[in-house]
Design a protein around this motif. Structure first.
Motif, PDB file in Angstrom:
ATOM      1  N   ARG A  30       0.854  -1.194   0.000  1.00 63.55           N
ATOM      2  CA  ARG A  30       0.000   0.000   0.000  1.00 63.55           C
ATOM      3  C   ARG A  30       0.881   1.232   0.000  1.00 63.55           C
ATOM      4  NH1 ARG A  30      -4.266  -0.939   4.845  1.00 63.55           N
ATOM      5  NH2 ARG A  30      -3.351  -2.981   5.094  1.00 63.55           N
ATOM      6  N   SER A  31       0.564   2.180  -0.856  1.00 66.73           N
ATOM      7  CA  SER A  31       1.301   3.448  -0.850  1.00 66.73           C
ATOM      8  C   SER A  31       0.827   4.289   0.319  1.00 66.73           C
ATOM      9  CB  SER A  31       1.090   4.194  -2.163  1.00 66.73           C
ATOM     10  OG  SER A  31      -0.262   4.603  -2.288  1.00 66.73           O
ATOM     11  N   GLY A  32       1.615   5.319   0.653  1.00 65.84           N
ATOM     12  CA  GLY A  32       1.201   6.179   1.744  1.00 65.84           C
ATOM     13  C   GLY A  32       2.068   7.403   1.932  1.00 65.84           C
ATOM     14  N   ARG A  33       3.108   7.555   1.135  1.00 63.26           N
ATOM     15  CA  ARG A  33       3.985   8.716   1.277  1.00 63.26           C
ATOM     16  C   ARG A  33       3.824   9.644   0.078  1.00 63.26           C
ATOM     17  NH1 ARG A  33       9.072   5.159   3.015  1.00 63.26           N
ATOM     18  NH2 ARG A  33       8.644   4.444   0.939  1.00 63.26           N
ATOM     19  N   ILE A  34       4.526  10.782   0.134  1.00 63.84           N
ATOM     20  CA  ILE A  34       4.420  11.797  -0.916  1.00 63.84           C
ATOM     21  C   ILE A  34       4.888  11.259  -2.262  1.00 63.84           C
ATOM     22  CG2 ILE A  34       5.323  14.032  -1.688  1.00 63.84           C
ATOM     23  CD1 ILE A  34       5.309  14.904   1.232  1.00 63.84           C
ATOM     24  N   ILE A  35       6.034  10.606  -2.268  1.00 63.13           N
ATOM     25  CA  ILE A  35       6.580  10.019  -3.492  1.00 63.13           C
ATOM     26  C   ILE A  35       7.087   8.633  -3.130  1.00 63.13           C
ATOM     27  CG2 ILE A  35       8.329  10.190  -5.301  1.00 63.13           C
ATOM     28  CD1 ILE A  35       8.486  13.206  -4.646  1.00 63.13           C
ATOM     29  N   GLU A  36       6.640   7.627  -3.833  1.00 65.38           N
ATOM     30  CA  GLU A  36       7.163   6.294  -3.618  1.00 65.38           C
ATOM     31  C   GLU A  36       6.806   5.393  -4.785  1.00 65.38           C
ATOM     32  OE1 GLU A  36       5.527   4.360  -0.154  1.00 65.38           O
ATOM     33  OE2 GLU A  36       3.613   5.294  -0.489  1.00 65.38           O
TER      34      GLU A  36
END
Length: 114
Positions: A30-36
């Motif tokens: 799962r994504s969750g940061r500004i850029i990843e």
């Protein structure tokens, strides 16, 4: 069949906002940061890629997309046919409406999901 799918997912805050309002779920990631970004192999059976695009013209699109992705991640393994997929999406929508009136939520927040 034991084939595997190669997958890559990326998310970026973009040029306009300071907060990334988009989330994605690929396999167990799962994504969750500004850029990843993420890449890896998914099994050829029951592989999922889900994108929730927080509505930037509304407040708290980042909260809306997180709620929807978290709900889908929790329920996705039980979504084995079209009716259960529909029930999973209805549960995500219900939790989104509940989150509108919790801390961090806004009555007009929203997200798309695909």
């Amino acid at each position: 069949m034991n084939s595997k799918w190669s997958a890559w997912a990326s998310t970026h805050v973009g040029k306009v906002r300071r907060i990334n309002e988009d989330r994605c779920l690929v396999g167990a990631w799962r994504s969750g940061r500004i850029i990843e970004s993420w890449h890896g192999l998914l099994p050829g059976t029951r592989s999922w890629a889900v994108v929730a695009d927080g509505m930037g013209g509304h407040e708290a699109g980042n909260v809306a997309s997180r709620v929807v992705i978290d709900t889908i991640a929790e329920l996705i393994e039980t979504a084995t046919d079209e009716a259960l997929i529909g029930a999973m999406l209805e549960a995500a929508n219900r939790r989104l409406f509940e989150a509108m009136y919790e801390i961090g939520g806004k009555p007009g927040m929203g997200t798309t999901v695909v």
